[in-house]
Enzyme design. Sequence first.
Site, PDB file in Angstrom:
ATOM      1  N   PHE A   1      19.082  22.426  70.222  1.00 53.50           N
ATOM      2  CA  PHE A   1      18.037  23.381  69.853  1.00 53.50           C
ATOM      3  C   PHE A   1      18.047  23.520  68.339  1.00 53.50           C
ATOM      4  CE2 PHE A   1      16.149  27.383  68.722  1.00 53.50           C
ATOM      5  CZ  PHE A   1      14.986  27.372  69.476  1.00 53.50           C
TER       6      PHE A   1
ATOM      7  N   LYS B   1      19.269  32.474  59.367  1.00 54.45           N
ATOM      8  CA  LYS B   1      19.709  33.660  60.104  1.00 54.45           C
ATOM      9  C   LYS B   1      20.587  34.588  59.267  1.00 54.45           C
ATOM     10  CE  LYS B   1      19.193  31.618  64.720  1.00 54.45           C
ATOM     11  NZ  LYS B   1      17.933  32.266  65.075  1.00 54.45           N
TER      12      LYS B   1
ATOM     13  N   ASP C   1      23.613  21.496  61.449  1.00 57.47           N
ATOM     14  CA  ASP C   1      22.740  22.655  61.645  1.00 57.47           C
ATOM     15  C   ASP C   1      23.628  23.853  61.952  1.00 57.47           C
ATOM     16  OD1 ASP C   1      21.093  24.670  62.527  1.00 57.47           O
ATOM     17  OD2 ASP C   1      19.863  23.402  63.820  1.00 57.47           O
TER      18      ASP C   1
END
Length: 426
Positions: free
Chosen positions: A146, A274, A233
């Site tokens: 994801f 984030k 990531d």
Amino acid sequence: MITEDQLTSQEAIALEEKHGAHNYHPLPVVLSRGEGVFVWDVEGKKYYDFLSAYSAVNQGHCHPAIVDAMNKQAQTLTLTSRAFHNDILGRYEAFATDYFKFDKLLPMNTGAEAVETAIKIARKWAYEKKGVKEQDAQIIVCENNFHGRTTTIISFSNDEGARKNFGPYTPGFIKIPYDDPKALERALIENKNVAGFLVEPIQGEAGVYTPSDDFMKQAKAICEKHNVLFIADEIQTGIARTGALLAVCGNCTCEGHCERQETYSRPDILILGKALSGGAYPVSAVLADDEIMNVIQPGQHGSTFGGNPVAGAVAMAALNVVKDENLAQNARKLGELFRAKLNEYIKDSTIVNLVRGRGLLNAIVINDTEDSSTAWDICVALKENGLLAKPTHGNIIRFAPPLVMNEEQLLDCVAIITKTLGDFEK
């Protein structure tokens, strides 16, 4: 307390249902305030937040140092675009590159934007530095990944909910099993046009799937052997969430990156988002050394809001909180306690099969099929008992509280979770 102009939960949900696109399925709770590890709904009920906005709120809700930095900068200068310099961007870039030990930073806003940016950089590097023929560069990704929901990113997803009826899809990706270094080696032997290997150190959306301890180290070595960029990531796993500054740091809890740490698999390209802002503002970034980042020249990539002064001020404050409050160390300690307590519970459980995770990124696997409603029903019951969590992949519940949580609060949450699970035991 509800004021005259304040919506009830039912009214707020009805407004979203009528006027908003139905692209999410949230729990039936309407939040109006947050502080530290807690959030409150519009009726005033208090909850532990055990999702942290998918790990964006690592520093806790409305951390005063981050909010203060945001407010001060918002009253001074908010946006110039990159048509002009501003007096915050360079400071932020110098701060963050020193913090994460890279030469250059390319600022963006959202995680998906940062992933797209990393893909572009890797391909351009392959054409200009590796000698791959233009249009032939491939990126290797992992099954059950994801990385976002843009058209390019869903093109290499195997989540049909995210993919179906959004094609045609973007080519240029090779998919291999996760946590399989031999598959990575085979793919690189079979294809000499690979620019990079894009990987999550822990697959969060896949249910906090945690790979073998040496997977990152092996993947990095294989990439180096074949002259391929190792692209991490760390949008969800990074910035202290897993008990280290980055998940690729393994068990290292130092403030920066210690090259002597055998567990540290230094990425060629690092993707952050984030918690880079503590959840206060959309901030993401791609970091790399000069040899890679310098392939990007003026006009070839950008963003109107990327690198804006508010983002820079917020990110510096957010990263300082992580360091000053020892959040990586706290996440590591409390994560070990959390898994120990949950593993103790499931010895006699019929409803939970497995507890897994690292630091304060954890999940439990519910003893039911993926198409069942059991995990959802448990999360609704947890909400009623004062704790907010969310299912993923049908039968998995992810637990990721703010890293400012203390041991007393964690044990209180464990009691809520085990009591709620007990009500579902057969």
